[in-house]
Design an enzyme around this catalytic site. Structure first.
Site, PDB file in Angstrom:
ATOM      1  CD1 TRP A  91       7.607   6.737  -2.161  1.00 43.90           C
ATOM      2  CD2 TRP A  91       7.146   6.865  -4.116  1.00 43.90           C
ATOM      3  NE1 TRP A  91       8.715   6.959  -2.796  1.00 43.90           N
ATOM      4  CE2 TRP A  91       8.453   6.935  -4.007  1.00 43.90           C
ATOM      5  CE3 TRP A  91       6.548   6.726  -5.648  1.00 43.90           C
ATOM      6  CZ2 TRP A  91       9.349   6.805  -5.052  1.00 43.90           C
ATOM      7  CZ3 TRP A  91       7.469   6.967  -6.522  1.00 43.90           C
ATOM      8  CH2 TRP A  91       8.735   7.057  -6.371  1.00 43.90           C
ATOM      9  CB  ILE A 117      -7.496  -7.205   7.501  1.00 38.76           C
ATOM     10  CG1 ILE A 117      -7.164  -7.493   8.812  1.00 38.76           C
ATOM     11  CG2 ILE A 117      -7.574  -8.407   6.631  1.00 38.76           C
ATOM     12  CD1 ILE A 117      -5.497  -7.782   8.774  1.00 38.76           C
ATOM     13  CE  LYS A 173     -14.327 -10.212  -7.112  1.00 40.37           C
ATOM     14  NZ  LYS A 173     -15.124 -10.328  -8.565  1.00 40.37           N
ATOM     15  CD  GLU A 174     -12.951  -4.348  -1.990  1.00 35.76           C
ATOM     16  OE1 GLU A 174     -12.075  -4.781  -2.175  1.00 35.76           O
ATOM     17  OE2 GLU A 174     -14.059  -5.060  -1.642  1.00 35.76           O
ATOM     18  CG  ASN A 175      -7.475  -1.997  -6.166  1.00 39.09           C
ATOM     19  OD1 ASN A 175      -6.578  -2.903  -6.047  1.00 39.09           O
ATOM     20  ND2 ASN A 175      -7.660  -1.004  -5.461  1.00 39.09           N
ATOM     21  CG  ASP A 232      -2.129   1.060   1.157  1.00 41.48           C
ATOM     22  OD1 ASP A 232      -2.279   1.678   0.148  1.00 41.48           O
ATOM     23  OD2 ASP A 232      -2.792   1.151   2.246  1.00 41.48           O
ATOM     24  CG  ASN A 265       2.335   1.569  -5.377  1.00 41.10           C
ATOM     25  OD1 ASN A 265       3.306   1.209  -4.291  1.00 41.10           O
ATOM     26  ND2 ASN A 265       1.486   0.691  -5.963  1.00 41.10           N
ATOM     27  CG  HIS A 281       0.141   2.426  -9.496  1.00 45.50           C
ATOM     28  ND1 HIS A 281      -0.170   1.744  -8.157  1.00 45.50           N
ATOM     29  CD2 HIS A 281      -0.981   3.146  -9.888  1.00 45.50           C
ATOM     30  CE1 HIS A 281      -1.280   2.412  -7.653  1.00 45.50           C
ATOM     31  NE2 HIS A 281      -1.847   3.126  -8.592  1.00 45.50           N
TER      32      HIS A 281
HETATM   33  C1  FPP Z   1      -1.498   0.415  -3.550  1.00 43.15           C
HETATM   34  O1  FPP Z   1      -1.109   1.653  -3.834  1.00 43.15           O
HETATM   35  C2  FPP Z   1      -1.295  -0.269  -4.447  1.00 43.15           C
HETATM   36  C3  FPP Z   1      -2.122  -1.301  -5.231  1.00 43.15           C
HETATM   37  C4  FPP Z   1      -3.348  -0.464  -5.837  1.00 43.15           C
HETATM   38  C5  FPP Z   1      -1.931  -2.569  -5.644  1.00 43.15           C
HETATM   39  C6  FPP Z   1      -0.262  -2.876  -5.661  1.00 43.15           C
HETATM   40  C7  FPP Z   1       0.228  -2.493  -7.062  1.00 43.15           C
HETATM   41  C8  FPP Z   1       1.313  -2.507  -7.189  1.00 43.15           C
HETATM   42  C9  FPP Z   1       2.688  -2.832  -6.490  1.00 43.15           C
HETATM   43  C10 FPP Z   1       1.928  -2.189  -8.496  1.00 43.15           C
HETATM   44  C11 FPP Z   1       2.252  -3.289  -9.489  1.00 43.15           C
HETATM   45  C12 FPP Z   1       0.899  -3.813  -9.816  1.00 43.15           C
HETATM   46  C13 FPP Z   1       0.692  -4.904 -10.413  1.00 43.15           C
HETATM   47  C14 FPP Z   1      -0.951  -5.297 -10.345  1.00 43.15           C
HETATM   48  C15 FPP Z   1       1.864  -5.608 -10.766  1.00 43.15           C
HETATM   49  P1  FPP Z   1      -2.375   2.894  -3.647  1.00 43.15           P
HETATM   50  O2  FPP Z   1      -2.782   3.206  -5.090  1.00 43.15           O
HETATM   51  O3  FPP Z   1      -3.656   2.320  -3.109  1.00 43.15           O
HETATM   52  O4  FPP Z   1      -1.896   4.185  -2.700  1.00 43.15           O
HETATM   53  P2  FPP Z   1      -2.516   4.951  -1.752  1.00 43.15           P
HETATM   54  O5  FPP Z   1      -3.149   4.494  -1.019  1.00 43.15           O
HETATM   55  O6  FPP Z   1      -1.514   5.888  -1.475  1.00 43.15           O
HETATM   56  O7  FPP Z   1      -3.344   5.599  -2.688  1.00 43.15           O
END
Ligand code: FPP
Length: 249
Positions: A31, A201, A72-74, A26, A28, A43
């Site tokens: 950051w 979780i 699923k929520e993504n 979590d 990305n 990402h």
């Molecule tokens: C959380 O960051 C990350 C994800 C949505 C999934 C994990 C994805 C990667 C590590 C990138 C590679 C992906 C794949 C499918 C190979 P966030 O966007 O929720 O961060 P935030 O909470 O700061 O917005």
């Protein structure tokens, strides 16, 4: 087993390594925002970090790693962000297949592959098939995964088998129920790592995390390097796991 942590040496006990590490990668987006960069860049770096952690897990001899790569929520994120994530997944699957084969890594998906575009579904199935005999490590990717969804799917399949007379309700116990989960052939995680400071979780492996040790770090996923991974494993090795019982030395 010696691994360097900062300037000191951290000694991990090879006999006390977790068998299964699960990670909620979590942070990305935050950051990237903190650096004035687009979320997509977060990402991109996050995917590179995932790759490093996968091979570090293999090097340490930990036999199971599960990564929460797409929930699923993504699907409720903006379409451009979904495209970025799926594109990254395709690029890395193509680029890493040979190395996974070389390193004896079996690739497995939990979640609903059918939710993805046909070409990606086929790619995932091809890689699962091509690597199915590999025995050094299982890389389990949670894709279009949700813990509640997994449990409900399991209950439906079970109910179907009862209706068909294959199972009687009296036979249902934990062992039988597990056979209907997406994780049927892998043990429960020993350690769950979540980055970015969130202490939730988030619908990940709800059934399987019952006795898992939890490790939360404020570090955003793109900054989670080998040193941070070793710190998490070291923390795990200091825990006393009682599984609801009384510890007797
Ligand atoms: C959380 O960051 C990350 C994800 C949505 C999934 C994990 C994805 C990667 C590590 C990138 C590679 C992906 C794949 C499918 C190979 P966030 O966007 O929720 O961060 P935030 O909470 O700061 O917005």
């Amino acid at each position: 087993m010696k691994n360097f942590l900062n300037d000191s040496v951290i000694t991990l006990d090879p006999l006390k390594l977790p068998k299964h590490v699960a990670i909620i990668m979590d942070g990305n987006g935050r950051w990237a925002k903190s650096k004035g960069l687009p979320r997509a860049y977060g990402h991109k770096v996050g995917a590179e970090v995932a790759k490093k952690i996968i091979y570090k897990t293999r090097e340490l001899g930990i036999p199971y790693l599960t990564l929460f790569a797409f929930s699923k929520e993504n699907w409720f994120r903006p379409p451009e962000e979904i495209s970025t994530l799926l594109e990254l997944l395709k690029i890395y699957l193509d680029a890493e297949l040979e190395e996974m084969k070389k390193q004896g890594i079996r690739f497995k998906v939990i979640g609903d592959k059918a939710d993805f575009p046909k070409d990606l579904q086929e790619k995932l199935e091809f890689i699962e098939k091509t690597t199915q005999e590999n025995e050094k490590m299982v890389l389990c990717m949670a894709l279009s995964y949700g813990g509640k969804n997994e449990i409900i799917k399991a209950v439906k399949k079970l109910a179907e088998e009862i209706k068909e007379g294959k199972i009687s309700p009296e036979e249902i116990d934990e062992g039988l129920f597990r056979k209907f989960l997406d994780t049927k052939d892998i043990p429960d995680p020993d350690l769950l790592i979540r980055t970015s400071g969130e202490m939730r979780i988030s619908n990940f492996l709800l059934f399987q995390l019952a006795y898992t040790e939890l490790y939360f770090t404020p570090i955003y996923w793109p900054d989670f390097d080998e040193k941070e991974y070793l710190k998490a494993l070291y923390s795990y090795q200091q825990r006393e796991r009682r599984f609801g019982r009384i510890y007797e030395p």
